[in-house]
Design a protein around this motif. Structure first.
Motif, short mmCIF file in Angstrom:
data_model
loop_
_atom_site.label_atom_id
_atom_site.label_comp_id
_atom_site.label_asym_id
_atom_site.label_seq_id
_atom_site.Cartn_x
_atom_site.Cartn_y
_atom_site.Cartn_z
N THR A 231 0.86 -1.18 0.00
CA THR A 231 0.00 0.00 0.00
C THR A 231 0.89 1.23 0.00
OG1 THR A 231 -1.57 -1.24 1.38
CG2 THR A 231 -1.96 1.12 1.11
N ASP A 232 0.67 2.11 -0.95
CA ASP A 232 1.47 3.34 -1.08
C ASP A 232 0.63 4.53 -0.65
OD1 ASP A 232 3.63 1.90 -2.12
OD2 ASP A 232 2.81 2.02 -4.14
N TYR A 233 1.19 5.33 0.27
CA TYR A 233 0.46 6.46 0.84
C TYR A 233 1.01 7.79 0.31
CZ TYR A 233 -1.59 3.16 4.17
OH TYR A 233 -2.26 2.11 4.74
N GLU A 234 0.16 8.83 0.38
CA GLU A 234 0.58 10.15 -0.07
C GLU A 234 -0.26 11.21 0.63
OE1 GLU A 234 -0.28 10.58 -4.21
OE2 GLU A 234 -2.42 10.39 -3.96
N ARG A 235 0.26 12.44 0.66
CA ARG A 235 -0.53 13.60 1.02
C ARG A 235 -1.36 14.00 -0.19
NH1 ARG A 235 1.31 16.92 5.22
NH2 ARG A 235 -0.38 18.32 4.63
N VAL A 236 -2.58 14.41 0.03
CA VAL A 236 -3.49 14.77 -1.06
C VAL A 236 -3.78 16.26 -0.99
CG1 VAL A 236 -5.77 14.37 -2.07
CG2 VAL A 236 -4.48 12.46 -1.07
N ALA A 237 -3.42 16.97 -2.06
CA ALA A 237 -3.58 18.43 -2.07
C ALA A 237 -5.04 18.84 -1.92
CB ALA A 237 -3.00 18.99 -3.37
N GLN A 238 -5.95 18.05 -2.47
CA GLN A 238 -7.37 18.42 -2.41
C GLN A 238 -7.96 18.24 -1.01
OE1 GLN A 238 -5.95 16.65 -4.74
NE2 GLN A 238 -6.47 17.52 -6.74
N ASP A 239 -7.30 17.47 -0.16
CA ASP A 239 -7.76 17.31 1.23
C ASP A 239 -7.20 18.48 2.03
OD1 ASP A 239 -8.53 16.54 3.76
OD2 ASP A 239 -7.06 14.93 3.92
N ALA A 240 -7.97 19.57 2.08
CA ALA A 240 -7.51 20.80 2.73
C ALA A 240 -8.27 21.10 4.01
CB ALA A 240 -7.64 21.98 1.76
N ARG A 241 -9.12 20.21 4.45
CA ARG A 241 -9.92 20.47 5.64
C ARG A 241 -9.06 20.33 6.90
NH1 ARG A 241 -15.15 21.18 4.07
NH2 ARG A 241 -15.76 20.22 2.06
N PRO A 242 -9.55 20.81 8.05
CA PRO A 242 -8.75 20.81 9.29
C PRO A 242 -8.14 19.44 9.58
CG PRO A 242 -10.75 22.09 9.61
CD PRO A 242 -10.87 21.45 8.25
N ASP A 243 -6.93 19.47 10.16
CA ASP A 243 -6.15 18.28 10.53
C ASP A 243 -5.64 17.50 9.32
OD1 ASP A 243 -6.55 18.82 13.26
OD2 ASP A 243 -8.45 17.71 13.26
N ASN A 244 -5.67 18.13 8.15
CA ASN A 244 -5.19 17.41 6.96
C ASN A 244 -3.70 17.08 7.04
OD1 ASN A 244 -4.52 20.18 6.66
ND2 ASN A 244 -4.20 19.87 4.46
N GLN A 245 -2.94 17.82 7.90
CA GLN A 245 -1.50 17.54 7.99
C GLN A 245 -1.21 16.11 8.41
OE1 GLN A 245 -3.05 19.97 9.72
NE2 GLN A 245 -1.95 21.92 9.61
N SER A 246 -2.10 15.52 9.18
CA SER A 246 -1.84 14.18 9.71
C SER A 246 -2.51 13.09 8.89
CB SER A 246 -2.32 14.09 11.16
OG SER A 246 -3.73 14.30 11.23
N ARG A 247 -3.09 13.45 7.75
CA ARG A 247 -3.77 12.45 6.93
C ARG A 247 -2.93 12.10 5.71
NH1 ARG A 247 -8.58 15.40 8.48
NH2 ARG A 247 -8.52 16.65 6.56
N PHE A 248 -2.57 10.84 5.62
CA PHE A 248 -1.87 10.29 4.46
C PHE A 248 -2.74 9.19 3.88
CE2 PHE A 248 1.32 12.32 6.97
CZ PHE A 248 2.26 12.82 6.09
N TRP A 249 -3.15 9.35 2.64
CA TRP A 249 -4.12 8.47 2.01
C TRP A 249 -3.43 7.44 1.12
CZ3 TRP A 249 -9.31 9.13 3.16
CH2 TRP A 249 -9.66 10.31 3.82
N ALA A 250 -4.00 6.25 1.07
CA ALA A 250 -3.48 5.20 0.20
C ALA A 250 -3.86 5.52 -1.23
CB ALA A 250 -4.04 3.85 0.62
#
Length: 925
Positions: A231-250
């Motif tokens: 599983t490869d994770y990344e930061r998603v530019a479109q996820d700009a809502r609060p606490d997005n810094q800690s979200r890494f999506w597969a």
């Protein structure tokens, strides 16, 4: 006198004089008593005999070494050198597909350890990361691990050197014929294993001197299947809502399902001649490792419609919504999280890959030593080694979902379990609104989804490294500082050239597929065969048919030409001219070695690249001269205890492919790697302090501390490429993982090490124990490390302190055995704590990556039938623990001053291999 249940005793008192010998590991060693009148030929106590020979060599060494030695009939118990060396104190192994492959000394990075044959550093097919699984143990009489190097050794030996001392006919007293034949099974997939080896050695007296010859051959084959998910994770530019810094999506989830057969075979020959003042040796070794692999790779492109999500910075209340206007990817408002959620109408990117990798080493050495008068000698050596890394791909077919979303799957994912990837499939239903979709019926058979053939490729890729070594040194026996001294002065020249050449065929049109008669329907390309693995999967699939792949590729080669891949070509040459001076002085209280090695290093790299928009050949050159002093002092506290102290220096050089002046694309591994011709060696200064106790009548205890200071640390950067600059032939490479080498800040590695080898045999009477209990013994080693490196700032990521890449904080080896009455039984356990795999350099990726702790439990049993035959049984990987690589974004986020809000790690690779069992027969005549 050794009892008959332990040995066969040959009385030779009529032919022995006062210079009697005792044969341990069939090597003639002066006896300690003039009254000794027998030669004892052992064979039924392989562990005790191997330990005795190893400790004898170790005790007599003037620098810090650890040794694994053959038993009394010239055998190491393990199949390859990596497994054999793993029993040595301070040695840890890294595994590939469950097989020990790389060696790490005292928890340090594996590229700090060099591989030698009879003292000649050998370049592995992969480069400086020496592979040890391709070297069979049958060619070795000893494995000597040097932990503190001397001036006559290459400076690239930072952590230590693994020297394989090959068999000589002079190791044996007379003709020797030995061999092995075995068969085994892997529990995962019920796959077979075959093994065989043979050694012939003889020595002759001639009018011109004594001659010895040795020939050996080995063969080892293991078929296997492997369970895997990634599983490869990344930061998603479109996820700009609060606490997005800690979200890494597969952004991609996949299963790699392997069917493979690996083989090792080797052939070697050695000719030795000696008279009173001269010795000449001609040695040739050829080893090859083959990996024939069929890999079914199902990849789910979860971020396929990432742009559907419009960036919003305001908070929202997560509310489950089964009919979203987005694909669902990275959409927290519909209740999706990085761990659980549903993504609608995404792409399946499937690959069917048939590989035929070959890695070989062919090394040839001519060496001589000649006495000149009473005090002088001259030694010379010439070596030619050719290593080949054949990375060819027989064929790879890519199958991809069409653009129509209703023909694509909806995927419900669950990554909350670190040891499981749950991917449930559904059909995708379009609602009245053209932008709204929902999950339809559940689908189990993934191959019922439409996945037309997108491309068919074949790759011929061979990396060839040619190495030349010439060495000349003089030795003078003299007196110095009141002791007996040996002064050695020498020069050595090494030239290594690595050339990479790639050619491929890429077919990606319906007309091309029609030309070779290839159907674009995967079900016509596959087998109706049950899944061989055991990994829990929420869908079923069909294996591709290797025979149909070969037929298609054969037709493609007949109809289309192989084309060069100039972007992946490079030619890297390294030249090292070294001179050294050293002295070894022995006194009654101990010994000392002091000296310095000076090396001039020249590098030249040639590659194809683009400069100012123009395609051209790029040439990069560099030169550097450094001095590497060292000091070793050994103090005999008494006849059984030694105190060893050493100061040493070294420099780990970047691998050859890392010095090329271009980038290389690997479509099979979905990776892009970049070269850095300006890379500097990683310099190290180290100190060691060890206490060794060679107990009487039997036993060994050791404890030590070590410290290495490192500058210009080499580290591998890793990130998503995130550019379409290298897209071609319809292949999107923007999501590939890009990696490159660079120099970092300074760091250190320090630790403690301890070892014990004890057997009850000599102590049973004094302890009031029964005689049968004397067969019990233990081996135990432990290494505890602490490392730190200051990584320079990169972009928005400030400088931060991390552990050295590739280092483990803890390495343990423990074995308990019983040897008596012709039986030898051992249970051994090895553990290595987690280690850093790569740094992340920007917030687009999911943080630094680590390999989780690795441990293994093995069992072995041997029964000594008579002096000629032995039967054996081995069981390996009994714990059957998985291998797991993971990312940890918390450190990266904290370094930026952002609250990480992150407590869990994210598994990015998981694999399992199953237990293995083997049995067979050994013979010696």
């Amino acid at each position: 006198m050794v009892s008959l249940e332990r040995a066969f005793v040959l009385s030779v008192s009529s032919v022995l004089s006062s210079a009697s010998v005792v044969a341990v590991a069939d090597q003639a060693i002066p006896a300690t008593s003039a009254e000794l009148t027998e030669v004892v030929i052992l064979g039924s106590r392989p562990i005790a005999e191997s330990d005795a020979a190893a400790l004898r060599a170790q005790k007599n060494s003037d620098n810090l070494v650890a040794v694994a030695a053959a038993d009394a009939v010239g055998r190491l118990p393990d199949q390859n050198i990596a497994q054999a060396a793993s029993r040595i104190p301070g040695v840890a192994v890294e595994r590939d597909q469950g097989q020990a492959r790389y060696i790490s000394l005292r928890g340090a990075p594996n590229y700090w350890t060099t591989l030698s044959f009879d003292g000649i550093t050998v370049v592995s097919p992969e480069g400086r990361d020496a592979r040890y699984d391709s070297v069979p143990s049958a060619i070795a009489s000893q494995i000597i691990v040097t932990k503190a190097v001397t001036p006559d050794m290459s400076s690239e030996t930072v952590s230590g050197n693994v020297n394989i001392v090959t068999r000589s006919a002079f190791d044996f007293n007379d003709r020797r014929v030995s061999g092995k034949a075995g068969y085994g099974k892997a529990s995962l997939g019920d796959r077979p294993q075959y093994e065989g080896s043979g050694v012939y050695a003889d020595r002759f007296d001639t009018d011109a001197g004594e001659v010895g010859v040795v020939f050996s051959a080995t063969y080892f084959e293991r078929a296997m299947v492997t369970d895997n998910f990634e599983t490869d994770y990344e930061r998603v530019a479109q996820d700009a809502r609060p606490d997005n810094q800690s979200r890494f999506w597969a952004h991609e989830a996949e299963n790699k399902l392997y069917r493979l057969t690996r083989k090792n075979w080797s052939g070697s020959g050695r000719f030795d001649w000696r008279d009173g003042n001269n010795e000449v040796s001609l040695r040739s070794i050829y080893t090859i490792f083959t990996d024939d692999e069929a890999r079914d790779n199902y990849r789910f492109d979860l971020d396929d419609r990432q742009s559907d999500l419009v960036p919003q910075t305001v908070a929202c209340t997560p509310t489950p919504n089964p009919t979203p206007t987005t694909s669902g990817y990275a959409d927290v408002c519909i209740g999706n999280t990085p761990q659980k959620g549903t993504v609608y109408g995404i792409d399946i990117r499937q690959r069917s890959t048939l590989r035929a990798f070959r890695q070989s080493i062919f090394t040839n050495t001519l060496e001589g030593k000649h006495g000149i008068g009473e005090d002088w000698s001259v030694s010379w050596l010439g070596n030619y080694t050719e290593s080949k890394d054949d990375r060819s791909v027989v064929g790879e077919a890519s199958w991809e979902s069409p653009s129509t979303r209703t023909l694509r799957p909806t995927v419900s994912y669950d990554f909350s379990d670190q040891n499981r990837s749950r991917l449930q499939l559904f059909t995708t239903v379009q609602l009245a609104s053209p932008t709204r979709f929902q999950a339809g019926n559940a689908v189990t058979a993934i191959d019922t989804f439409t996945k037309p053939l997108a491309s068919l490729t074949a790759l011929d890729a061979v990396d060839t490294t040619k190495a030349y070594t010439g060495r000349l040194f003089l030795t003078k026996d003299t007196g110095l500082f009141g002791g007996d001294a040996v002064i050695k002065a020498g020069v050595q020249y090494d030239q290594r050239t690595k050339v990479v050449d790639e050619r491929n065929i890429v077919l990606n049109t319906a007309a091309q597929f029609s030309t070779i008669g290839l159907s674009t329907d995967y079900n016509q390309f596959s087998l109706d065969k049950a899944f061989l693995g055991r990994i829990p999967m929420d869908y079923t699939f069909r294996y591709f048919d290797p025979a149909k792949m070969r037929t298609a590729i054969s037709a493609a080669r007949n109809s289309f030409s192989l084309n060069p891949v100039p972007a992946n070509f490079y030619d890297v040459r390294e030249q090292v001219l070294a001179g050294y001076l050293m002295g070894t002085v022995k006194w009654g209280w101990g010994s000392a070695i002091a000296g310095v090695r000076i090396e001039n290093l020249k590098n030249r790299g040639i590659a194809n690249g683009t400069v100012a928009g123009v395609n051209r050949q790029i040439v990069a050159e560099s030169s550097d001269t450094q001095a590497f002093p060292s000091l070793h002092v050994n103090y005999n506290l008494d006849d059984t205890k030694k105190l060893r102290f050493s100061l040493s220096t070294g420099a780990a050089r970047a691998d050859y492919d890392q010095m090329r002046p271009n980038v290389v694309v690997n479509d099979t591994n979905l990776s892009i790697s970049g070269g850095n011709p300006a890379i500097k060696p990683e310099k190290a200064k180290g100190a060691d302090l060890y206490l060794e106790w060679y107990m009487e009548p039997q036993g060994y205890l050791m404890a030590g501390v070590f410290y290495k200071r490192v500058s210009d640390v080499l580290y591998r950067q890793s990130r998503i490429f995130n550019s379409d600059a290298l897209n071609s032939n319809g292949i999107d490479r923007s999501g590939y993982v890009f990696s490159g080498i660079t120099n970092g800040g300074n760091g250190y590695l320090k630790g403690v090490e301890a070892a014990a080898q004890l057997q009850l045999e000599p102590y049973t009477a004094s302890m009031g124990l029964s005689e049968w209990m004397g067969g019990f013994g233990i081996r135990a080693t432990a290494t505890l490390n602490d490392s730190e490196v200051t990584k320079p700032a990169v972009g928005a990521i400030p400088a931060r302190k991390l552990r050295l890449p590739g280092t483990s904080d803890e390495v343990y080896n423990f074995a308990v055995y019983y040897e008596k009455y012709g039986a030898s039984v051992q249970l051994s356990y090895q553990k290595r704590s987690l280690w850093l795999d790569s740094f992340a350099d920007d917030l687009a990726d999911a943080g630094d990556t680590y390999w989780a702790a690795d441990d293994e439990l093995d069992f072995s049993a041997r029964y000594f039938v008579n002096e000629n035959f032995e039967i054996y049984f081995d069981a390996t990987n009994l714990l059957n623990n998985s291998g797991r690589r993971f990312s940890e974004p918390g450190n990266l986020l904290s370094a930026t001053g952002l609250p990480s809000g992150f407590s869990d790690i994210q598994t990015i690779e998981w694999e399992s291999f199953g237990r293995r069992y083997a049995a067979g027969l050994r013979f010696t005549f």
